[in-house]
Write a protein that holds these residues in place. Structure first.
Motif, PDB file in Angstrom:
ATOM      1  N   ASN A  26       0.865  -1.177   0.000  1.00 19.44           N
ATOM      2  CA  ASN A  26       0.000   0.000   0.000  1.00 19.44           C
ATOM      3  C   ASN A  26       0.900   1.226   0.000  1.00 19.44           C
ATOM      4  N   THR A  27       0.745   2.079  -1.002  1.00 18.02           N
ATOM      5  CA  THR A  27       1.586   3.272  -1.126  1.00 18.02           C
ATOM      6  C   THR A  27       0.787   4.564  -1.023  1.00 18.02           C
ATOM      7  N   SER A  28      -0.486   4.467  -0.672  1.00 16.26           N
ATOM      8  CA  SER A  28      -1.348   5.653  -0.656  1.00 16.26           C
ATOM      9  C   SER A  28      -0.875   6.702   0.354  1.00 16.26           C
ATOM     10  N   HIS A  29      -0.161   6.281   1.387  1.00 13.26           N
ATOM     11  CA  HIS A  29       0.347   7.222   2.385  1.00 13.26           C
ATOM     12  C   HIS A  29       1.667   7.875   1.931  1.00 13.26           C
ATOM     13  N   SER A  32       0.357  10.320  -3.950  1.00 14.54           N
ATOM     14  CA  SER A  32      -1.019  10.379  -4.450  1.00 14.54           C
ATOM     15  C   SER A  32      -1.108   9.874  -5.890  1.00 14.54           C
ATOM     16  N   ASP A  35      -1.935   3.786  -5.629  1.00 16.54           N
ATOM     17  CA  ASP A  35      -2.278   3.219  -4.321  1.00 16.54           C
ATOM     18  C   ASP A  35      -1.547   1.936  -3.983  1.00 16.54           C
ATOM     19  N   LYS A 107       4.192  -0.890   4.185  1.00 14.04           N
ATOM     20  CA  LYS A 107       2.809  -1.303   4.440  1.00 14.04           C
ATOM     21  C   LYS A 107       2.412  -2.441   3.498  1.00 14.04           C
ATOM     22  N   ASN A 132       0.225  -3.948  10.027  1.00 15.11           N
ATOM     23  CA  ASN A 132      -0.051  -2.989   8.948  1.00 15.11           C
ATOM     24  C   ASN A 132      -0.548  -3.635   7.666  1.00 15.11           C
TER      25      ASN A 132
END
Length: 135
Positions: A26-29, A32, A35, A107, A132
């Motif tokens: 998950n790379t959304s954090h 942008s 995801d 994540k 996570n």
């Protein structure tokens, strides 16, 4: 298509061509722009290109646009960008050298994988531990 269905489509396409050591992050954090990052290994230039081609064909079958497809010439590292998911199909030596898991891997996403698709430390999921993780 929601992100879970999209990542499943990618994983299924990779597994169809016998990808090894599939990891989903998950790379959304972190950005942008997308995801998920999916990293998979192929044992040869031909297989790495076939992995990417399988993802491209699956995306096109579902009318998902291909934003970028790079690296097919050498086949050592082929990148497929389908918007919300960026897929890296790499040979093991290239994967080890660039260590993308260190960049994107804080994540891991919990996903079911075929035995052939698991890395050496895998216990049935694409992530090193259960912290996570998300379905």
């Amino acid at each position: 298509m929601n992100i879970q269905k999209l990542q499943r489509l990618v994983i299924d396409a990779l597994e169809d061509v016998k990808a090894q050591d599939i990891r989903v992050f998950n790379t959304s954090h972190l950005t942008s722009l997308f995801d998920r990052v999916v990293i998979a290994s192929g044992t040869s230039n031909r297989q790495t290109r076939a992995l990417a081609s399988s993802v491209v064909n699956a995306a096109r079958a579902h009318k998902i646009p291909i934003i970028a497809l790079e690296g097919e010439e050498s086949g050592e590292w082929v990148l497929v960008d389908i918007g919300d998911v960026v897929i890296h199909c790499m040979q093991p030596a290239i994967r080890q050298y660039y260590n993308l898991e260190a960049v994107w891997g804080d994540k891991p996403v919990r996903v079911r994988l075929l035995d052939q698709s698991k890395g050496p430390a895998m216990q049935g999921f694409a992530g090193a531990d259960d912290d996570n993780m998300e379905e």
